[in-house]
Design a protein around this motif. Sequence first.
Motif, PDB file in Angstrom:
ATOM      1  N   ARG A   1       4.988  -2.943  -8.842  1.00 39.56           N
ATOM      2  CA  ARG A   1       4.130  -3.942  -9.245  1.00 39.56           C
ATOM      3  C   ARG A   1       4.562  -4.781  -9.867  1.00 39.56           C
ATOM      4  O   ARG A   1       3.618  -6.124  -9.650  1.00 39.56           O
ATOM      5  CB  ARG A   1       3.132  -3.019 -10.954  1.00 39.56           C
ATOM      6  N   CYS A   2       5.667  -5.639 -10.514  1.00 38.06           N
ATOM      7  CA  CYS A   2       6.180  -6.829 -11.180  1.00 38.06           C
ATOM      8  C   CYS A   2       6.236  -7.623  -9.668  1.00 38.06           C
ATOM      9  O   CYS A   2       6.066  -8.886  -9.993  1.00 38.06           O
ATOM     10  CB  CYS A   2       7.143  -6.590 -11.547  1.00 38.06           C
TER      11      CYS A   2
ATOM     12  N   CYS B   1       1.948  -1.282 -16.544  1.00 38.73           N
ATOM     13  CA  CYS B   1       3.254  -0.431 -16.624  1.00 38.73           C
ATOM     14  C   CYS B   1       3.035   0.776 -17.936  1.00 38.73           C
ATOM     15  O   CYS B   1       3.450  -0.201 -18.951  1.00 38.73           O
ATOM     16  CB  CYS B   1       4.552  -0.926 -16.557  1.00 38.73           C
TER      17      CYS B   1
ATOM     18  N   LEU C   1       6.082   0.403 -20.112  1.00 35.52           N
ATOM     19  CA  LEU C   1       7.206  -0.729 -20.612  1.00 35.52           C
ATOM     20  C   LEU C   1       5.771  -1.277 -21.307  1.00 35.52           C
ATOM     21  O   LEU C   1       6.599  -1.925 -22.300  1.00 35.52           O
ATOM     22  CB  LEU C   1       7.247  -1.570 -19.086  1.00 35.52           C
TER      23      LEU C   1
ATOM     24  N   CYS D   1      -0.265  -9.068 -18.827  1.00 32.20           N
ATOM     25  CA  CYS D   1      -0.548  -7.696 -17.665  1.00 32.20           C
ATOM     26  C   CYS D   1      -0.237  -6.227 -18.550  1.00 32.20           C
ATOM     27  O   CYS D   1       0.821  -6.264 -19.633  1.00 32.20           O
ATOM     28  CB  CYS D   1       0.702  -8.264 -16.951  1.00 32.20           C
ATOM     29  N   THR D   2      -0.817  -5.022 -18.201  1.00 38.90           N
ATOM     30  CA  THR D   2      -0.334  -4.074 -19.181  1.00 38.90           C
ATOM     31  C   THR D   2      -0.315  -3.039 -18.279  1.00 38.90           C
ATOM     32  O   THR D   2      -0.648  -1.983 -18.212  1.00 38.90           O
ATOM     33  CB  THR D   2      -1.899  -3.889 -19.959  1.00 38.90           C
TER      34      THR D   2
ATOM     35  N   PRO E   1       4.916  -9.499 -22.307  1.00 40.88           N
ATOM     36  CA  PRO E   1       5.513 -10.069 -20.549  1.00 40.88           C
ATOM     37  C   PRO E   1       6.048 -11.552 -20.424  1.00 40.88           C
ATOM     38  O   PRO E   1       5.451 -12.310 -21.227  1.00 40.88           O
ATOM     39  CB  PRO E   1       4.567  -9.633 -19.253  1.00 40.88           C
TER      40      PRO E   1
ATOM     41  N   ILE F   1      -0.015 -13.259 -16.212  1.00 41.40           N
ATOM     42  CA  ILE F   1       1.347 -12.530 -16.051  1.00 41.40           C
ATOM     43  C   ILE F   1       1.933 -12.078 -18.107  1.00 41.40           C
ATOM     44  O   ILE F   1       1.195 -10.369 -18.347  1.00 41.40           O
ATOM     45  CB  ILE F   1       2.777 -13.416 -16.492  1.00 41.40           C
TER      46      ILE F   1
ATOM     47  N   LEU G   1      11.445  -8.146 -12.613  1.00 37.10           N
ATOM     48  CA  LEU G   1      10.316  -7.486 -13.862  1.00 37.10           C
ATOM     49  C   LEU G   1      10.407  -8.163 -15.490  1.00 37.10           C
ATOM     50  O   LEU G   1      11.070  -8.439 -15.753  1.00 37.10           O
ATOM     51  CB  LEU G   1      11.829  -6.082 -14.567  1.00 37.10           C
TER      52      LEU G   1
END
Length: 227
Positions: free
Chosen positions: A136-137, A21, A24, A18-19, A48, A15, A120
């Motif tokens: 996605r999340c 999005c 975001l 994570c990239t 995140p 997590i 999210l």
Amino acid sequence: MTIRVHNLTELNNIIISCTRCPRLVEYRSSVARQKVKRYMNEHYWGRPLPGFGDPSARVLIVGLAPAAHGGNRTGRMFTGDSSGDFLFASLFRCGLSNQSSSLRVNDGLRLRGVYVTAALRCAPPQNKPARDELDRCFEYLKMELSLLEHVKVIVALGGIAFSTCKRLVGIREGKFGHGTEIKAGGYLVVASYHPSRRNTQTGLLNAQMLDRIFLRARALAGLSELQ
Ligand code: SF4
């Protein structure tokens, strides 16, 4: 997305890297670079957020998303913002944590029987996630729940978290309302207004109302009070 994880540590490591999005990633990083005046001397997390709490939790609390200058700054869910102040004060009064505040990582906070997460993991602009970002999340939340084997009760904070939790337990029916309860998929979902500053300052949610939610969740999950 097909990822096989064996424990919460593995999941959390995935997590925080994570990239997926782009909007975001850009927002969380730019907030962390620009900061706000009152936190100008602090180092922002800007990534995140994994969930945190008791790995043997029977109650899972699902919020919306990290706040730009709260969790996105401190690196822990609901930590360092007004929603967190309201939430953790309630958990403490209900015997579900050892202290009433959550100011920073390593502040000594221990949750008992409770795990805190969100729909999210990255702070969204204006606190408004896009549908595809939530989709996605959602995969991370699903994996998290499957690793938290003792969870019986899921407390959803706010309408978006409630919709996400309904999806998590596999149902579509059920209208959001403070205190609404839904049983599905082997879980009990309890809805609450989100402890956002707007809700608490307008009186839509007060301390007694939130305490009633957690006392109910505690009883439904069979948790006794923290000694
Ligand atoms: S919101 Fe979730 S899926 Fe999107 S970048 Fe952040 S951690 Fe990854």
